[in-house]
Design a protein around this motif. Structure first.
Motif, short mmCIF file in Angstrom:
data_model
loop_
_atom_site.label_atom_id
_atom_site.label_comp_id
_atom_site.label_asym_id
_atom_site.label_seq_id
_atom_site.Cartn_x
_atom_site.Cartn_y
_atom_site.Cartn_z
N ARG A 121 1.11 -1.32 0.20
CA ARG A 121 -0.38 0.23 -0.04
C ARG A 121 0.94 1.46 -0.04
O ARG A 121 0.27 1.87 -0.61
N VAL A 122 2.02 0.87 0.75
CA VAL A 122 3.04 2.47 1.05
C VAL A 122 3.39 3.12 -0.66
O VAL A 122 3.21 4.23 -1.39
N ILE A 123 4.18 1.26 -0.74
CA ILE A 123 4.39 1.53 -3.12
C ILE A 123 3.09 2.40 -3.14
O ILE A 123 3.90 3.02 -4.60
N PHE A 124 2.30 1.93 -3.79
CA PHE A 124 0.99 2.22 -4.49
C PHE A 124 0.93 3.57 -4.26
O PHE A 124 1.01 4.61 -5.22
N TYR A 125 0.49 3.96 -2.95
CA TYR A 125 0.67 5.48 -2.36
C TYR A 125 1.47 6.49 -2.86
O TYR A 125 1.51 7.41 -3.64
N ALA A 126 2.76 5.46 -2.87
CA ALA A 126 4.07 6.71 -3.44
C ALA A 126 4.20 6.77 -4.45
O ALA A 126 4.16 8.04 -4.89
N PHE A 127 3.97 5.98 -5.01
CA PHE A 127 3.49 6.14 -6.66
C PHE A 127 2.56 7.13 -7.09
O PHE A 127 2.37 7.84 -8.16
N TYR A 128 1.66 7.06 -6.52
CA TYR A 128 -0.03 7.28 -6.87
C TYR A 128 0.71 9.31 -6.49
O TYR A 128 0.48 9.80 -7.75
N VAL A 129 -0.04 9.29 -5.22
CA VAL A 129 1.04 10.40 -5.12
C VAL A 129 2.18 11.57 -6.61
O VAL A 129 2.16 12.72 -6.07
N VAL A 130 3.16 11.07 -6.13
CA VAL A 130 4.71 11.56 -7.46
C VAL A 130 3.62 12.06 -8.56
O VAL A 130 3.92 13.30 -8.82
N VAL A 131 3.54 10.52 -8.88
CA VAL A 131 2.60 10.74 -10.45
C VAL A 131 1.22 12.13 -10.21
O VAL A 131 1.30 13.23 -11.14
N LEU A 132 0.21 12.16 -9.35
CA LEU A 132 -0.72 13.03 -9.86
C LEU A 132 -0.13 14.25 -9.22
O LEU A 132 -0.41 15.31 -9.30
N SER A 133 1.31 14.08 -8.04
CA SER A 133 1.66 16.22 -7.80
C SER A 133 2.24 16.63 -8.81
O SER A 133 2.08 17.72 -9.61
#
Length: 156
Positions: free
Chosen positions: A115-127
């Protein structure tokens, strides 16, 4: 074919997006960052409570991504990372309180790590997408001003 649902779906999605999501985005851009952070935090609390109440058989895990996305887009990656970590901890505590049985500590650690890895990727892309959009809007405004100045000079 006029009654074809597959042909109508893009039009319906486009109308929904333009009517609700774009206007919500403009409304959120005018809000202070703290209000958006607080709203996202409250949304995670509500999603976690609903996830706990729904029991172990039904998982509402994908819903945690929505407030994290709002934070990444409108507040910034730092707040989104903090909310993502909070949501992972909140989720695993809710699972434990709901009676999830793990035979060793490795399974929940792996779940949390994914979950942390997925959210990290998700946050970087959206930001990054958010920053690109803001830059593009600023560039378009500058070019519009230059074009209007050039047009005014030609009319003289």
């Amino acid at each position: 074919m006029p009654g074809d649902p597959e042909a109508m779906l893009p039009s319906l999605l486009s109308r929904f997006w333009n009517r609700w999501m774009v206007s919500m985005g403009h409304w959120l851009r005018g809000r202070p960052r703290f209000q958006i952070e607080l709203f996202c935090f409250a949304a995670i609390l509500v999603i976690g409570a609903l996830d706990y109440e729904s029991g172990l058989a039904i998982s509402l895990s994908p819903l945690y991504a929505a407030p994290i996305a709002l934070a990444a887009w409108f507040v910034g990656p730092e707040a989104a990372f903090a909310l993502a970590l909070f949501s992972v901890v909140y989720w695993v505590l809710g699972e434990a309180m709901a009676g999830a049985i793990y035979y060793d500590w490795l399974a929940p650690m792996i779940n949390c790590s994914f979950r942390v890895i997925f959210y990290a990727f998700y946050v970087v892309v959206l930001s990054r997408l958010s920053r690109l959009q803001v830059s593009l809007e600023e560039l378009a405004e500058k070019r519009a001003v230059l074009l209007s100045q050039e047009t005014a000079e030609r009319e003289r």
